[in-house]
Structure formats: structure tokens, C-alpha cells
Design a protein around this motif. Structure first.
Motif, PDB file in Angstrom:
ATOM      1  N   SER A  30       0.841  -1.194   0.000  1.00  0.00           N
ATOM      2  CA  SER A  30       0.000   0.000   0.000  1.00  0.00           C
ATOM      3  C   SER A  30       0.877   1.245   0.000  1.00  0.00           C
ATOM      4  CB  SER A  30      -0.908   0.022   1.232  1.00  0.00           C
ATOM      5  OG  SER A  30      -1.879  -0.986   1.167  1.00  0.00           O
ATOM      6  N   ASN A  32       0.614   5.817   0.249  1.00  0.00           N
ATOM      7  CA  ASN A  32      -0.186   7.006   0.505  1.00  0.00           C
ATOM      8  C   ASN A  32       0.376   8.156  -0.307  1.00  0.00           C
ATOM      9  OD1 ASN A  32      -0.883   9.638   2.058  1.00  0.00           O
ATOM     10  ND2 ASN A  32      -2.260   8.122   2.954  1.00  0.00           N
ATOM     11  N   PRO A 119       0.301  12.105  10.481  1.00  0.00           N
ATOM     12  CA  PRO A 119      -0.205  10.760  10.793  1.00  0.00           C
ATOM     13  C   PRO A 119      -1.701  10.604  10.502  1.00  0.00           C
ATOM     14  CG  PRO A 119       1.239  11.537  12.536  1.00  0.00           C
ATOM     15  CD  PRO A 119       1.000  12.706  11.640  1.00  0.00           C
ATOM     16  N   GLN A 120      -2.476  11.661  10.742  1.00  0.00           N
ATOM     17  CA  GLN A 120      -3.909  11.586  10.462  1.00  0.00           C
ATOM     18  C   GLN A 120      -4.167  11.414   8.972  1.00  0.00           C
ATOM     19  OE1 GLN A 120      -5.115  15.237  12.347  1.00  0.00           O
ATOM     20  NE2 GLN A 120      -5.789  14.195  14.219  1.00  0.00           N
ATOM     21  N   MET A 122      -2.308   9.865   6.892  1.00  0.00           N
ATOM     22  CA  MET A 122      -2.016   8.481   6.549  1.00  0.00           C
ATOM     23  C   MET A 122      -3.143   7.532   6.945  1.00  0.00           C
ATOM     24  SD  MET A 122       0.924   8.747   5.145  1.00  0.00           S
ATOM     25  CE  MET A 122       2.200   9.994   5.065  1.00  0.00           C
ATOM     26  N   GLU A 123      -3.862   7.877   8.009  1.00  0.00           N
ATOM     27  CA  GLU A 123      -4.891   6.982   8.530  1.00  0.00           C
ATOM     28  C   GLU A 123      -6.296   7.314   8.037  1.00  0.00           C
ATOM     29  OE1 GLU A 123      -4.560   4.291  10.301  1.00  0.00           O
ATOM     30  OE2 GLU A 123      -2.397   4.437  10.486  1.00  0.00           O
ATOM     31  N   ALA A 124      -6.509   8.521   7.509  1.00  0.00           N
ATOM     32  CA  ALA A 124      -7.882   8.960   7.240  1.00  0.00           C
ATOM     33  C   ALA A 124      -8.158   9.342   5.796  1.00  0.00           C
ATOM     34  CB  ALA A 124      -8.237  10.138   8.150  1.00  0.00           C
ATOM     35  N   ARG A 127      -5.676   5.251   0.355  1.00  0.00           N
ATOM     36  CA  ARG A 127      -4.377   4.657   0.046  1.00  0.00           C
ATOM     37  C   ARG A 127      -4.452   4.030  -1.342  1.00  0.00           C
ATOM     38  NH1 ARG A 127      -4.459  -1.207   0.710  1.00  0.00           N
ATOM     39  NH2 ARG A 127      -6.582  -1.785   1.308  1.00  0.00           N
ATOM     40  N   HIS A 190      -8.210  -2.410   6.143  1.00  0.00           N
ATOM     41  CA  HIS A 190      -7.155  -1.402   6.089  1.00  0.00           C
ATOM     42  C   HIS A 190      -7.805  -0.064   5.767  1.00  0.00           C
ATOM     43  CE1 HIS A 190      -3.611  -4.373   5.135  1.00  0.00           C
ATOM     44  NE2 HIS A 190      -4.235  -4.640   6.265  1.00  0.00           N
ATOM     45  N   VAL A 191      -7.006   0.966   5.613  1.00  0.00           N
ATOM     46  CA  VAL A 191      -7.513   2.269   5.191  1.00  0.00           C
ATOM     47  C   VAL A 191      -8.191   2.123   3.825  1.00  0.00           C
ATOM     48  CG1 VAL A 191      -6.797   4.616   4.549  1.00  0.00           C
ATOM     49  CG2 VAL A 191      -5.751   3.477   6.513  1.00  0.00           C
TER      50      VAL A 191
END
Length: 208
Positions: A30, A32, A119-120, A122-124, A127, A190-191
Motif C-alpha cells: 500500500s 499514501n 499521521p492523520q 495516513m490513517e484517514a 491509500r 485497512h484504510v
């Protein structure tokens, strides 16, 4: 190119009958977008109308997403996107900070600006899917390709339809009377997987 499954001739038999063959599996992780410009939204309300200053690439569909998320009609939502810096797919749609800013602004009765941390992001945001790709090529004694197989397994969240179209360019790059392009997708928690710069080609051409 095409993001549809396609088959011509008899690829597996063509591969078995070829004088020279390559049959390998390739994996890509994956990714980003990691755009330098962060995801930022300024929200404020004019009575019952929500105004969002944000950087999005597909304003019409983004407006619909806001309407759906907050149960508003089209006259209650205005998106203003003067500039779109680094997006590369991660700003095609609305990201969580837009809805959070809208809700917070309504609660406190004043404009609210929300910026996602790295970081947000990458998570929200979306991807690029991880992939598993089988590339199988068959040639005759002179090295002329007669068979080309490109099978891909990608992933996304349960219920999502988007998949990484890795073989978009495979259809027209090389010859071969026996050809197959196929896609399968598995559910993974996953995202969310979505469009990134060079969808399909970026990871598909690595394998090819």
C-alpha cells in the motif's frame, strides 16, 4: 486501456506450448499520496447554510458527500476551492476534517479551521491498494510473444467497489494472440483504497 476482465485465445495452453516462458508473482505494498499540502478545511455557517473553504478536485461530488454526511440539501452547502495543491487522488473526495470542521463550527457558532496532522492523513485519507500480480509471458524460439497473462488481486474495505486497475496498459503494450487480464478483490480492514496518481499503471507497469 481497460479496467475490465478480458480474455483472448487460450492463455494457459498457450503458455504451456511456448518454447520460452516467464511465470512470476509480484507484490506491491500500500502507498499514501503524502502530499506536501496538508488536508485543511475552514468551515462556517451563514444561518442554515454551510460554507467550506477547502482544496478538493471534484467539487460537485464533494458537495454531494457533504450533503449526505450532514443531511443537508444542495442550497445549504457551498464549497469554495480556490487552489488545489498536492492532491494526487487524496483530495478527489471529502476527507474527515471537512465534516469535523462543519460539525464543530455549528456547535461553537463561529468559523472553525481544521488541519490534519501527517499521521492523520495516513490513517484517514485513501491509500493505493496493495497488489499481488501474476505476470506470465510465452514466446516462440525467436522470442516473439504469443501469450501474455496479467492477473491481479487487490484489496479494499468491505462493501467498496474501487480496485486498483493494474493492467490498464497491459492491453496494448505487447502482442500475443493468447491474452488474459483479470482482477479479483479481497476485503481487508485497512484504510480505504482509492485513486492515486497514475492509477493502475504506477504499480502494474512495475510488474510488467
Amino acid at each position: 486501456g481497460s479496467d475490465k476482465n478480458a480474455k483472448h485465445g487460450d492463455p494457459e495452453q498457450g503458455l504451456a506450448d511456448s518454447a520460452v516462458t516467464l511465470d512470476s508473482m509480484y507484490h506491491t505494498p500500500s502507498q499514501n499520496s503524502a502530499a506536501m499540502e496538508p488536508h485543511v478545511t475552514l468551515a462556517h455557517w451563514e444561518d442554515d447554510k454551510l460554507v467550506l473553504y477547502t482544496s478538493n478536485q471534484m467539487i460537485a461530488s464533494c458537495k454531494q458527500q457533504v450533503m449526505d454526511a450532514l443531511d443537508l440539501n444542495k442550497d445549504q452547502v457551498e464549497l469554495i476551492s480556490y487552489y488545489v495543491g498536492g492532491g494526487f487522488g487524496s483530495k478527489l473526495g471529502i476527507a474527515p476534517e471537512s465534516i469535523a470542521a462543519a460539525i464543530a463550527s455549528k456547535e461553537v457558532g463561529r468559523p472553525v479551521l481544521i488541519t490534519m496532522t501527517r499521521p492523520q492523513v495516513m490513517e484517514a485519507t485513501v491509500r493505493r491498494s496493495n497488489t499481488r500480480q501474476r505476470i506470465a509471458i510465452g514466446c516462440n524460439e525467436e522470442g516473439i510473444i504469443n501469450t501474455f497473462i496479467h492477473d491481479t488481486t487487490t484489496s479494499n474495505l468491505p462493501g467498496e467497489a474501487f480496485f486498483e486497475p493494474t493492467a490498464l496498459s497491459t492491453h496494448f503494450l505487447y502482442r500475443g494472440e493468447n491474452r488474459r487480464v483479470s482482477y479479483q478483490m479481497v476485503d481487508m480492514n485497512h484504510v480505504l483504497s482509492g485513486s492515486m496518481r497514475a492509477p493502475g499503471e504506477a504499480v502494474g507497469m512495475i510488474a510488467v
